[in-house]
Enzyme design. Sequence first.
Site, PDB file in Angstrom:
ATOM      1  N   SER A   1       0.826  -1.198   0.000  1.00 28.35           N
ATOM      2  CA  SER A   1       0.000   0.000   0.000  1.00 28.35           C
ATOM      3  C   SER A   1       0.870   1.261   0.000  1.00 28.35           C
ATOM      4  O   SER A   1       1.695   1.449  -0.897  1.00 28.35           O
ATOM      5  CB  SER A   1      -0.950  -0.040   1.205  1.00 28.35           C
TER       6      SER A   1
ATOM      7  N   ASP B   1      -9.949  -4.877  -4.393  1.00 31.23           N
ATOM      8  CA  ASP B   1      -9.277  -4.120  -3.338  1.00 31.23           C
ATOM      9  C   ASP B   1     -10.174  -2.950  -2.969  1.00 31.23           C
ATOM     10  O   ASP B   1     -10.481  -2.109  -3.818  1.00 31.23           O
ATOM     11  CB  ASP B   1      -7.911  -3.630  -3.844  1.00 31.23           C
TER      12      ASP B   1
ATOM     13  N   HIS C   1      -7.185  -6.014   0.117  1.00 28.59           N
ATOM     14  CA  HIS C   1      -6.047  -5.097   0.157  1.00 28.59           C
ATOM     15  C   HIS C   1      -4.851  -5.634   0.937  1.00 28.59           C
ATOM     16  O   HIS C   1      -3.720  -5.605   0.452  1.00 28.59           O
ATOM     17  CB  HIS C   1      -6.489  -3.754   0.747  1.00 28.59           C
TER      18      HIS C   1
END
Length: 256
Positions: free
Chosen positions: A93, A194, A224
């Site tokens: 991320s 996601d 995610h």
Amino acid sequence: MQLLPGAEPFRHDGSPTGALLCHGFTGSPQSLRPWAERLAGRGLTVSLPLLAGHGTRWEDLQRTGWQDWYATVDRELRDLRARCEEVFVCGLSMGGALALRLAARHGADVSGLVLVNPAATFPRAQGYAVAALRHVVPSARGVISDIAKEGVAESGYPRVPLRAAYELRSLLGLVRTELPQVTQPLLLLHSRVDHVVPPADSAVVLGAVSSADVTEHVLEDSYHVATLDHDAERIFSETDAFISRLSTRKTARDGT
């Protein structure tokens, strides 16, 4: 200050091949610990730091900026390079964005990148709202634990400080301008579904970097936080293969 469960940094001394892992926005090392332990088990020298302002209370994140988060991983990379002959950088991320900035700025000191659901954009409407409201509204609902696997949770903040969200927006904008400076081999794995970072962000990264050696994998069974999800083992295995292919040295586990 008391840390959240699993938020402790992880370090392992091993071979002259190093791995730096960067966790995500409002998350903690807990989301990447199995990945770090897998790399340590292969004999690598591993560093999984706790980013500034993370792993305690969301109010603490409010008092930090993107320069503080980047400084954490920049310092760890410099420390690893002082002890290792080569260093691979991994990120989830926002950690993926930090990894990309390290690669752009440090060049040959980064031997390769492994990114999982890297963040590259900030939603335009939310960006305008954050810019306008960050001085009057302290926080919004958090974005942790986007995981398909039942019974698994991410250790992180239930609230997102809007000042910190504005800092994230600034960081991602900066990283996008630096993507053409990324030339290292790149392994990118992204989830088909996601709910935090749109899969299109991976396309942004792949379309802008200058890396000639690029491998992309789609994760079909994870959301995610894929490093804690159904596809975690695939991430770990692909990382093993990627580092083994590119490493100039064998790990301690291989007997050297």
